[in-house]
Every structure is written in structure tokens, then in C-alpha cells.
Design a protein around this motif. Structure first.
Motif, mmCIF file in Angstrom:
data_model
loop_
_atom_site.group_PDB
_atom_site.id
_atom_site.type_symbol
_atom_site.label_atom_id
_atom_site.label_comp_id
_atom_site.label_asym_id
_atom_site.label_seq_id
_atom_site.Cartn_x
_atom_site.Cartn_y
_atom_site.Cartn_z
ATOM 1 N N ASP A 184 -7.856 -22.761 2.394
ATOM 2 C CA ASP A 184 -7.424 -23.310 1.158
ATOM 3 C C ASP A 184 -8.739 -23.271 0.373
ATOM 4 O OD1 ASP A 184 -8.143 -25.515 -0.950
ATOM 5 O OD2 ASP A 184 -7.106 -27.036 1.161
ATOM 6 N N CYS A 185 -8.316 -22.268 -0.820
ATOM 7 C CA CYS A 185 -9.456 -21.624 -1.739
ATOM 8 C C CYS A 185 -9.999 -22.736 -2.129
ATOM 9 C CB CYS A 185 -8.332 -20.670 -3.245
ATOM 10 S SG CYS A 185 -7.640 -21.620 -4.059
ATOM 11 N N ARG A 186 -9.128 -23.846 -2.773
ATOM 12 C CA ARG A 186 -10.070 -25.303 -3.126
ATOM 13 C C ARG A 186 -11.935 -25.032 -2.838
ATOM 14 N NH1 ARG A 186 -8.400 -30.708 -5.404
ATOM 15 N NH2 ARG A 186 -7.286 -30.240 -3.457
ATOM 16 N N SER A 245 -7.723 -14.437 -4.729
ATOM 17 C CA SER A 245 -6.736 -13.395 -5.033
ATOM 18 C C SER A 245 -4.873 -13.599 -5.128
ATOM 19 C CB SER A 245 -7.393 -12.070 -4.666
ATOM 20 O OG SER A 245 -8.836 -12.084 -4.184
ATOM 21 N N CYS A 246 -5.309 -14.955 -5.550
ATOM 22 C CA CYS A 246 -3.864 -15.029 -5.934
ATOM 23 C C CYS A 246 -3.206 -14.424 -7.195
ATOM 24 C CB CYS A 246 -3.306 -16.654 -5.619
ATOM 25 S SG CYS A 246 -3.298 -17.755 -7.022
ATOM 26 N N GLY A 247 -3.681 -13.914 -7.668
ATOM 27 C CA GLY A 247 -3.554 -13.813 -9.371
ATOM 28 C C GLY A 247 -4.326 -14.650 -10.664
ATOM 29 N N PRO A 301 -11.620 -20.840 -14.071
ATOM 30 C CA PRO A 301 -12.505 -21.103 -13.066
ATOM 31 C C PRO A 301 -12.146 -20.385 -12.258
ATOM 32 C CG PRO A 301 -11.534 -22.717 -14.211
ATOM 33 C CD PRO A 301 -11.065 -21.520 -15.001
ATOM 34 N N CYS A 302 -10.778 -19.467 -11.614
ATOM 35 C CA CYS A 302 -10.488 -19.094 -11.144
ATOM 36 C C CYS A 302 -11.148 -17.619 -10.688
ATOM 37 C CB CYS A 302 -8.568 -18.780 -10.792
ATOM 38 S SG CYS A 302 -7.673 -20.114 -10.186
ATOM 39 N N ARG A 303 -11.331 -17.269 -12.227
ATOM 40 C CA ARG A 303 -12.499 -15.638 -12.163
ATOM 41 C C ARG A 303 -13.569 -15.624 -11.714
ATOM 42 N NH1 ARG A 303 -12.153 -15.352 -17.753
ATOM 43 N NH2 ARG A 303 -9.411 -15.354 -17.541
HETATM 44 S S1 SF4 Z 1 -7.164 -16.903 -7.906
HETATM 45 FE FE1 SF4 Z 1 -7.468 -19.553 -8.238
HETATM 46 S S2 SF4 Z 1 -5.797 -20.522 -7.879
HETATM 47 FE FE2 SF4 Z 1 -5.920 -17.948 -7.215
HETATM 48 S S3 SF4 Z 1 -6.607 -18.384 -4.885
HETATM 49 FE FE3 SF4 Z 1 -7.968 -17.632 -6.292
HETATM 50 S S4 SF4 Z 1 -8.939 -19.725 -6.053
HETATM 51 FE FE4 SF4 Z 1 -6.767 -20.484 -6.091
#
Ligand code: SF4
Length: 622
Positions: free
Chosen positions: A585-587, A593-595, A602-604
């Protein structure tokens, strides 16, 4: 007596058509430059429960020079009256014919409402095909989760809105204003709309199929149309609607609703919403608590739903629930939390909920065996499920509703037996805790391969396979304590065909509607024969779309819609599913790295942290 009055006393539940509800907004028609009619294309009771539509209704009406009104699909008795008298479909607020509006907007959240779109347009005396609507007709737009594969509805819709409506609404409205001001003809306005990121105008694209009938490519025919349509993502959730329209009759979700977060980070591999609403965006606690107060005073509700794809993931959800109860003690509040995970997080939450008025509890283990839960990336151990169920019974719940799915990828008969064994064990927990049989309702759905998920390449099982599994399940359950419901596999096959369909399905939808199909999502209205004929007459096969396994490199009809989650990630996830490997769970754990790291800060940052922790070249770029 007006003509409408004369109709209304001949139909069931006339309040579906009267409008004038508390908080509905009636603006001065002559003083508003742009008029938009919005719909969720189903019965009033279903449409009025759609939170997305309520958000857009409030957002548009907040613009002083624009009005939004509502309409829903008339039930067949109302339709018969309207057709017999030649009365066109009208909006609920001003009762004006839909043809008088500038734009008609549909929220498409379920593929089996597609024929209702055609039917409502026809009842409004608007040609159903976009190509047959000249400048005298309103523009027809559609948004919602289904439009992430817009192709099956491409013949009927002028433009699609891809992603969060709140993010694009102002730009879209400004372009419409501009169009009205300059009197742009429809074709020119559509080309201008096509330049907005997130807007897809299907008539500006050419679709090709190869000699085997497989989808080959979709290409823009004008410079304004972009080869890829990027999903719009709102980074911070705007304030929730606190003056929603309050229906006079009971509707499906008859309570106040507050979206506590959007998106989900669990990464369940079958779940389209979990993929297309990434990343998770939380609403601050105080905003939620305050919104409840406003909903109490503006709507008189005492029951609230804290909506989210997975409510107990909201950080400190137990604290939030406690704070809400404390703040509004005198109002005898009832809180309902849809979509709880049946894991240890829920146990704490159950304690908070237990001390107050309670609603039913619904959990979704989805699969019976730990192996299959690992495949779908919902790897909750059986012990944890039983512990959660035991906690629910110990805290006073007398029954539970459980969701399972049949036909998940790699599912065997052993996995089906595992559902019966898990449900029976949960029943035993109830008997132990309460000294008598609990009421357990098992709701079975059929796996539908959805676009933009790791299982988009998986074939749906045949009806014969599914029925055999259903029979096995029925035999194994302790009948006295379990009520089992299952949706017709023929309906699920149609849903799968529409979900993974290409533009050729427009012919099928049109033909099925012509044969009399509407309200296909309602079991009493679903007519399999109509659809069988519609596919046959269109020279197409439902199994080609629903029950075929495309190769991983086959072009997909929805691939021009870029949700931000890459095909590379989805392929990786599919492979991991086949190897029964989980993805965190990426939270709470590392980024996968879903894109979306390409688009969102925040993802970066999270992705950067992952890269710094990993040995070089151990990750593919997503
Ligand atoms: S890029 Fe964002 S939404 Fe996608 S896996 Fe990583 S943290 Fe989660």
C-alpha cells in the motif's frame, strides 16, 4: 390542471418528477447565459443518491451566469404517458424541455445505464446520434468512471470529461461562455473544447481495426485533438456540498453524504476505482466535522455516510468518528461507513461505532482463500478476518453483509469451497459471541475485467463455469444463517463487453435500445434476448469483448485515455498477480511507481525516496 398534473396522477411516485425539493436551485432563466441540464441516467431514487452529480450541480450553480438543473430517467409508466401525449422530457427545476438547454450532461457510473442515455435523449426529442445533432440542439457531454473507456458511447456523446470534474469545470465553463458570446457553431466549439486537457471529442478521431477485426489504432483528425487524453486530477478536495437537494421521497442512499477521501492506495487488482482515482486525497478532519454540522442545519439529516473507497483507511478514522459523535451529541447521529476492510484496522473503528446508534456492517473479503486474496492484492489473513467478525459480534452487531466475487483470475473450485468455509466460520463466531445464529448476507458478484486495471487482459469466465461455482457455493453454506444473492452472469457478461468495448458497440447499444431495452441494470427489465439480437445484427459477439484474453501487446481501445497509471505498471501488476506476489500500500509503505510520479509532486517525492533506497537499476520506470 396543467398537462404535467394530468400525467402525474397516473404514474407511480409522482414526486420523482415534480422537482421543487428542499435546496433545489431555480435560477432566472433569462438572466443566465448558459443553461446546463445534468443527469445520472437512472431512476430518480438512484440518481439522487449520486454524490458526483450533487457536487457538479452545486459547482455549476455557484457561477452567477450559469444554471444547472436536473433530470433523471422516467420510469416506464411515466415514459408511456409522455410518449402517448408527445410531451418532451423536461428538467425538474424549471420544467423546461431539455432541448432548450445549451448543454446536457450525463454522469456515467454504470455501463448498464447506456440505453437510458439514448432513451432520455429521444424522450427529449433530441437525436441520439451526435452526428445527427445540428447547431439547434444542445451539446451532450458525459463524465464519470465509465468514460475512462468512452468508446462504446462515442457515437452519442459530443464530448467526454475525463477525470475530476472540479478540476476542469471552470475552464470548461469559460470555453462554453466564450462559445456562446461569439456564437461559435457546434463544430468550432467542439474543436475549442478539444484543446482543453481532459476533454475528449470522439468525432475528431479516426478509429481503425485490422483484418481480424481487432482494434488497431485511434488517431486525431484535427490539430486541436490530442493523441492522448490526460485524466484531470484535483490535488486538494474542494469543500464538500453542504446544501444538497433533499428528496421528498425515499431514495437509495437516504442520508447526508460526505466524501472523506478520494482514491485508494491498497491496489486491489480487480478494482477500477482503485486505479482510476489514484492518488489518495484526504479531506481534513475539521472540514468533515464542520460539514456535518452544516448538513444537519441545511438538510435536517441525522444519518450520515462517510464515503470513501475504503473508509477505515482514513487516518485516525476512529478519532474522527468519536469527534463527530461528541460534537453533535444532541442530534442522535447515525454514521454509516461503506466499504470497510475486514481487517484489524476495522476493529478499533468498531469500538468507536459500537457505543452509538449503529447501521449494518458490510465487509468485502472478495475471495475465500488466502491464496486468491494474495492474487488480487487483498491479502488479509483469515485469522484477521475472523477476529474482525468476532469483534463486530462482540460489540453488538447481530448480522453482517459480506461481498465476494466469483470468477476472479486463477480461481479454482477449492477457492470457491474456501468462501463457504470462511462464511461458515464467521457464522460460528457470531453464535459463540451472541449465543444464537447471526444473520449473514452474502452478496456475490461476478468478476468483470475493467479497463485501466491489471486484470484488463483477463477473460471473464463462461456462464457454465460461473453457474457451477455458484451451485457449489450454495451447497456448502449453512442455509439457516446465510442469505445468498447473486447477480445474473448474463448481466455481468454485458457489463464486461461494454467495459472493454470499442466504438463498434455504439451500433449494439443503439439496436438494443431500439428493440426496447432500457433500465438494463434492473433485473426485472434486463432483456438478454434484445442484447443477443443487437450483437448479432451488428455482426459482433459479446464474448469477443467479455471472454477473450487479449495479448499484452494488443492495442486497447481505451489506451488513448491516460489515467496517469501506466500500462507498464498494470502489466507488472498482472504478472505479480499470476505469481501471487503482493504489492504494498503506497500510502503507508513504499511507492510502487504506478506512473503518477510523472505528474504529481507528492508522488514524485515518494518515488524519489524509493529510488534513493534501491540499488541502481532495480526498478523499471513505471
Ligand atoms: S506514484 Fe503515487 S500513487 Fe503511484 S504508487 Fe507511487 S505514491 Fe502511490
Amino acid at each position: 390542471m396543467t398537462e404535467l398534473d394530468d400525467i402525474l396522477y397516473r404514474v407511480t411516485k409522482p414526486a420523482r418528477y415534480t422537482g421543487g425539493e428542499w435546496n433545489s436551485i431555480l435560477k432566472d432563466w433569462d438572466k443566465t447565459a448558459i443553461r446546463i441540464a445534468l443527469s445520472y441516467p437512472d431512476l430518480y431514487e438512484v440518481g439522487m443518491s449520486n454524490l458526483g452529480l450533487s457536487i457538479i450541480y452545486g459547482l455549476i450553480n455557484a457561477q452567477p451566469d450559469i444554471l444547472a438543473e436536473r433530470f433523471y430517467a422516467p420510469w416506464p409508466d411515466m415514459e408511456a404517458q409522455m410518449r402517448a401525449r408527445g410531451s418532451p422530457l423536461f428538467s425538474l427545476e424549471s420544467k423546461r424541455p431539455l432541448k432548450n438547454f445549451d448543454v446536457i450532461g450525463f454522469s456515467l457510473g454504470y455501463e448498464l445505464t447506456y440505453t437510458n442515455v439514448l432513451n432520455t435523449l429521444d424522450l427529449a426529442r433530441i437525436p441520439v446520434f451526435a452526428s445527427e445533432r445540428n447547431d439547434s440542439f444542445p451539446l451532450v457531454m458525459a463524465g464519470g468512471s465509465c468514460v475512462l473507456n468512452p468508446e462504446p458511447m462515442a457515437d452519442f456523446i459530443d464530448f467526454f470529461v475525463i477525470g475530476d470534474g472540479e478540476e476542469i469545470a471552470l475552464e470548461l465553463l469559460e470555453t462554453l461562455r466564450d462559445g456562446k458570446r461569439h456564437g461559435y457553431p457546434k463544430k468550432e466549439l467542439l474543436r475549442k473544447l478539444a484543446t482543453l486537457p481532459g476533454i475528449y471529442v470522439p468525432s475528431l478521431y479516426h478509429v481503425e481495426y485490422d483484418s481480424h477485426g481487432l482494434f488497431k489504432d485511434i488517431t486525431p483528425m484535427v490539430t486541436e485533438a490530442s493523441p492522448g487524453i490526460t485524466r484531470r486530477i484535483v490535488s486538494k478536495l474542494p469543500p464538500p456540498p453542504t446544501r444538497p437537494v433533499v428528496p421528498y421521497i425515499e431514495v437509495v442512499h437516504d442520508r447526508g453524504a460526505i466524501e472523506i477521501q478520494r482514491g485508494c492506495s491498497h491496489g486491489c487488482r480487480f478494482c477500477q476505482a482503485g486505479n482510476i482515482y489514484r492518488p489518495v486525497r484526504e479531506r481534513p478532519q475539521e472540514e468533515i466535522i464542520q460539514a456535518i454540522g452544516e448538513l444537519i442545519s441545511s438538510c435536517g439529516y441525522n444519518e450520515f455516510s462517510l464515503t470513501s473507497l475504503s473508509s477505515c483507511d482514513y487516518p485516525h478514522i476512529d478519532e474522527l468518528v468519536e469527534s463527530i459523535f461528541q460534537r453533535y451529541q444532541s442530534d442522535k447521529l447515525i454514521l454509516s461507513l461503506p466499504s470497510l476492510r475486514i481487517d484489524s484496522f476495522s476493529v478499533r473503528l468498531l469500538k468507536s461505532l459500537a457505543a452509538h446508534k449503529r447501521t449494518g456492517l458490510t465487509f468485502a473479503p472478495e475471495a475465500g482463500s488466502e491464496r486468491l486474496r494474495q492474487v488480487i492484492n487483498k491479502a488479509i489473513p483469515e485469522d484477521e478476518i475472523l477476529e474482525t467478525a468476532a469483534a463486530a459480534f462482540a460489540h453488538g452487531w447481530t448480522g453482517l453483509k459480506l461481498y465476494f466475487m466469483l470468477g476472479l483470475p486463477t480461481e479454482t473450485m477449492d477457492d470457491v469451497v474456501a468462501i463457504t468455509s470462511l462464511v461458515n466460520k464467521i457464522g460460528d463466531q457470531g453464535r459463540k459471541a451472541r449465543g444464537r445464529r447471526p444473520q449473514i448476507r452474502v452478496s456475490l458478484s461476478t468478476f468483470v475485467p475493467k479497463p485501466h486495471t491489471p486484470f484488463q487482459w483477463v477473460a471473464q469466465e463462461s456462464e457454465t463455469q460461473l453457474v457451477a461455482k455458484h451451485d457449489l457455493l450454495k451447497q456448502g453454506l449453512h442455509r439457516k444463517q446465510v442469505r445468498l444473492s447473486w447477480n445474473d452472469p448474463k448481466v455481468s457478461q454485458l457489463e464486461a463487453a461494454m467495459s472493454r468495448g470499442d466504438r463498434r458497440l455504439g451500433k449494439v447499444i443503439h439496436r438494443a435500445w431500439k428493440l426496447g431495452s432500457t433500465f438494463d441494470g434492473w433485473s426485472e427489465h434486463f432483456n438478454h434476448e434484445n442484447w443477443r439480437h443487437a450483437f448479432k445484427e451488428s455482426g459482433l459477439e459479446p464474448d469477443f469483448y467479455a471472454r477473450r484474453e487479449p495479448s499484452l501487446d494488443e492495442p486497447l481501445p481505451w489506451a488513448h485515455v491516460d489515467t496517469g497509471v501506466t500500462q507498464a505498471f498494470l502489466k507488472r501488476e498482472y504478472q505479480r498477480a499470476l505469481e501471487s506476489k503482493g504489492t504494498p500500500d503506497c500510502r503507508y509503505e513504499q511507492c510502487s511507481s504506478c506512473g503518477l510520479q510523472r505528474w504529481l509532486t507528492p508522488c514524485r517525492q515518494k518515488h524519489q525516496a524509493l529510488i534513493s533506497d534501491q540499488p541502481e537499476n532495480s526498478l523499471s520506470p513505471g
